[in-house]
Scaffold this active site. Structure first.
Site, mmCIF file in Angstrom:
data_model
loop_
_atom_site.group_PDB
_atom_site.id
_atom_site.type_symbol
_atom_site.label_atom_id
_atom_site.label_comp_id
_atom_site.label_asym_id
_atom_site.label_seq_id
_atom_site.Cartn_x
_atom_site.Cartn_y
_atom_site.Cartn_z
ATOM 1 N N TYR A 1 85.840 32.619 79.866
ATOM 2 C CA TYR A 1 87.245 32.289 79.561
ATOM 3 C C TYR A 1 87.718 33.003 78.294
ATOM 4 C CZ TYR A 1 87.078 28.820 83.253
ATOM 5 O OH TYR A 1 86.963 28.215 84.485
ATOM 6 N N ASP B 1 87.769 18.705 77.605
ATOM 7 C CA ASP B 1 87.631 19.904 78.425
ATOM 8 C C ASP B 1 86.674 20.867 77.744
ATOM 9 O OD1 ASP B 1 89.028 21.166 80.950
ATOM 10 O OD2 ASP B 1 88.676 22.779 79.517
ATOM 11 N N ARG C 1 84.623 15.051 87.253
ATOM 12 C CA ARG C 1 86.089 14.909 87.281
ATOM 13 C C ARG C 1 86.527 13.560 87.838
ATOM 14 N NH1 ARG C 1 89.359 19.863 87.102
ATOM 15 N NH2 ARG C 1 88.315 21.065 85.493
ATOM 16 N N ARG D 1 99.071 11.135 81.811
ATOM 17 C CA ARG D 1 99.169 12.575 81.588
ATOM 18 C C ARG D 1 100.614 12.967 81.277
ATOM 19 N NH1 ARG D 1 99.818 17.397 81.403
ATOM 20 N NH2 ARG D 1 98.819 19.051 82.612
ATOM 21 N N ARG E 1 93.650 13.986 88.340
ATOM 22 C CA ARG E 1 94.941 13.917 89.036
ATOM 23 C C ARG E 1 94.929 13.164 90.359
ATOM 24 N NH1 ARG E 1 96.053 20.196 88.175
ATOM 25 N NH2 ARG E 1 93.849 20.009 88.640
HETATM 26 O O1 CP3 Z 1 86.277 13.348 84.394
HETATM 27 C C1 CP3 Z 1 85.649 14.329 83.922
HETATM 28 O O2 CP3 Z 1 84.826 14.985 84.597
HETATM 29 C C2 CP3 Z 1 85.778 14.646 82.446
HETATM 30 C C3 CP3 Z 1 86.726 15.620 82.053
HETATM 31 C C4 CP3 Z 1 86.576 17.107 82.355
HETATM 32 C C5 CP3 Z 1 87.708 17.932 82.525
HETATM 33 N N1 CP3 Z 1 87.289 19.226 82.591
HETATM 34 C C6 CP3 Z 1 89.098 17.454 82.588
HETATM 35 C C7 CP3 Z 1 90.148 18.336 83.122
HETATM 36 C C8 CP3 Z 1 85.447 17.943 82.385
HETATM 37 C C9 CP3 Z 1 83.978 17.565 82.293
HETATM 38 C C10 CP3 Z 1 85.920 19.289 82.524
HETATM 39 C C11 CP3 Z 1 85.038 20.461 82.545
HETATM 40 C C12 CP3 Z 1 85.594 21.800 82.830
HETATM 41 N N2 CP3 Z 1 86.803 22.312 82.449
HETATM 42 C C13 CP3 Z 1 84.880 22.833 83.497
HETATM 43 C C14 CP3 Z 1 83.457 22.743 84.000
HETATM 44 C C15 CP3 Z 1 83.335 21.940 85.246
HETATM 45 C C16 CP3 Z 1 84.086 22.507 86.426
HETATM 46 O O3 CP3 Z 1 84.968 21.777 86.927
HETATM 47 O O4 CP3 Z 1 83.780 23.618 86.838
HETATM 48 C C17 CP3 Z 1 85.722 23.967 83.553
HETATM 49 C C18 CP3 Z 1 85.401 25.308 84.190
HETATM 50 C C19 CP3 Z 1 86.930 23.631 82.873
HETATM 51 C C20 CP3 Z 1 88.089 24.513 82.606
HETATM 52 C C21 CP3 Z 1 89.344 23.999 83.189
HETATM 53 N N3 CP3 Z 1 89.998 22.851 82.794
HETATM 54 C C22 CP3 Z 1 90.120 24.581 84.234
HETATM 55 C C23 CP3 Z 1 89.755 25.869 84.977
HETATM 56 C C24 CP3 Z 1 91.229 23.748 84.416
HETATM 57 C C25 CP3 Z 1 92.419 24.025 85.312
HETATM 58 C C26 CP3 Z 1 92.137 23.770 86.750
HETATM 59 C C27 CP3 Z 1 92.611 22.409 87.121
HETATM 60 O O5 CP3 Z 1 91.866 21.672 87.817
HETATM 61 O O6 CP3 Z 1 93.749 22.088 86.781
HETATM 62 C C28 CP3 Z 1 91.121 22.654 83.532
HETATM 63 C C29 CP3 Z 1 92.041 21.487 83.400
HETATM 64 C C30 CP3 Z 1 91.478 20.112 83.488
HETATM 65 N N4 CP3 Z 1 90.352 19.672 82.874
HETATM 66 C C31 CP3 Z 1 92.059 19.014 84.186
HETATM 67 C C32 CP3 Z 1 91.232 17.897 83.958
HETATM 68 C C33 CP3 Z 1 91.440 16.488 84.441
HETATM 69 C C34 CP3 Z 1 93.365 19.050 84.950
HETATM 70 C C35 CP3 Z 1 94.472 19.157 83.963
HETATM 71 C C36 CP3 Z 1 95.709 18.340 84.312
HETATM 72 O O7 CP3 Z 1 95.675 17.114 84.236
HETATM 73 O O8 CP3 Z 1 96.710 18.998 84.612
#
Ligand code: CP3
Length: 349
Positions: free
Chosen positions: A155, A79, A29, A42, A33
């Site tokens: 999910y 994602d 990540r 975003r 944010r």
């Molecule tokens: O920079 C990176 O690592 C690359 C991008 C990336 C994202 N999600 C962007 C993201 C990667 C590799 C993921 C993987 C992901 N997504 C996982 C596996 C890794 C982990 O963190 O456990 C999972 C379980 C998800 C599912 C997911 N996506 C959830 C549960 C959420 C909501 C929770 C949150 O943090 O808001 C997301 C959203 C998400 N994916 C965001 C980002 C940057 C935040 C969204 C936003 O900008 O509002």
């Protein structure tokens, strides 16, 4: 890179089992944010999925942390839930709520998943990968990724995030044939998705099994080691030379079977894994990646500095990539990330 050529990028050299000092570093990540420039893009994009599906913006947010910190690897901005979306399920990201999906109700829903639509529906993601392979610095490696079948299935069956995974486990325990059909479909779809990322420029793959740690051991072997091993073998045979990192978060002592039985080139360690145990047990078999607690990165100062030194010392005599034990959290100060990179790149005293 061809099968026979040796990699030159530090991140890829570590995955080829070279011991490097200082170790390469990237952070899960790393785009997100906690960065003001991410929040700006975003907002411009509208929805989170719009950001994932707009190559120009997805390339930009992938590059943002590289500009600030010069990480050794870039991870494609996308994602894990774009895969169920491409298979025909409804996926939405609601502010402050996390992801919301229409849950799979019966076997009929599984029969309707559109594996053949992967390449077409995820075309914008592949365009992002192509853009990135042109835009990243010469010494930076490009990581493609997907969720592991078990984590993605949670999910799809729960309809979003879950506390106890009761619905997904009910399918696993009580409807094994239907659950197995869903997992087989996800193995096939995930492999095709990852192969297409590789064909568009991804140089390494990470498979995220965020919820691996909630399964009883026997089910972990069947539904974490099984599918990730199968995807890894298919990538190794279809695209030789591309390394695969597995991240079975929360696997505990099962990390050992995971490494030995999946054949991964690298393993992501969560923050609970004892580092000396991992150096002895896992590092002889593959590169290890991790495992600073993301909240120690929030804390910064002496607590972070001590933990970073201990991790580096534990893993200094084998192949190692510095990372967190899970993703960066939004409240992280960008200055603490800069301090972390500096600490990891300083020679060990
Ligand atoms: O920079 C990176 O690592 C690359 C991008 C990336 C994202 N999600 C962007 C993201 C990667 C590799 C993921 C993987 C992901 N997504 C996982 C596996 C890794 C982990 O963190 O456990 C999972 C379980 C998800 C599912 C997911 N996506 C959830 C549960 C959420 C909501 C929770 C949150 O943090 O808001 C997301 C959203 C998400 N994916 C965001 C980002 C940057 C935040 C969204 C936003 O900008 O509002």
């Amino acid at each position: 890179m061809t099968e026979t050529s040796k990699p030159t990028k530090p991140f890829l050299r570590a995955l080829a089992k070279e011991t490097l000092s200082p170790p390469p570093i990237w952070l899960m990540r790393q785009a997100g944010r906690y960065l003001p420039e991410y929040r700006e893009v975003r907002e411009q994009a509208g929805g989170f999925l719009d950001l994932c599906y707009t190559p120009k913006l997805a390339v930009e947010v992938t590059l943002q942390p590289l500009r600030r910190y010069g990480f050794d690897a870039a991870i494609l901005f996308s994602d894990i839930l774009v895969l169920p979306h491409a298979l025909g399920r409804t996926v939405a990201f609601k502010e402050g709520e996390g992801p919301v999906l229409d849950p799979i109700k019966d076997e009929n829903d599984i029969n309707f998943l559109k594996v053949d639509a992967i390449e077409k529906n995820l075309a914008p993601v592949f365009e992002t990968v192509r853009g990135l392979s042109e835009a990243i610095p010469e010494t930076t490696a490009l990581i493609g990724f997907a969720g592991a079948p078990w984590t993605v299935a949670t999910y799809m069956l729960e309809g979003g995030s879950s506390k106890d995974f009761a619905t997904a486990k009910d399918w696993m325990f009580s409807r094994p044939a239907a659950f197995g059909k869903l997992m087989d479909t996800l193995v096939e779809a995930t492999t095709r998705y990852l192969i297409a990322q590789i064909d568009n420029g991804a140089e390494a793959i990470q498979i995220f099994d965020t919820w691996a740690g909630v399964l009883p051991a026997a089910y972990f072997r069947q539904w974490v080691i099984g599918p990730i091993g199968e995807i890894t073998r298919r990538i190794h045979s279809q695209r030789p030379g591309i390394p695969v990192i597995g991240f079975p978060k929360g696997a505990g002592v099962l990390y050992e079977s995971f490494v030995k039985e999946t054949g991964v080139d690298g393993v992501g360690l969560d923050a609970s894994v004892p580092i000396r145990w991992a150096a002895r047990t896992l590092q002889p078999h593959c590169a290890v990646q991790g495992n600073l607690d993301p909240l120690l990165l929030v804390a910064g100062g002496a607590a972070m500095e001590n933990a970073v030194r201990e991790i580096r010392e534990a893993f200094e005599s084998g192949p190692f990539i510095f990372n967190l034990g899970h993703g960066i959290v939004p409240q992280t100060s960008p200055d603490n990330v800069a301090s972390l990179v500096k600490m990891v790149r300083k020679p060990l005293a």
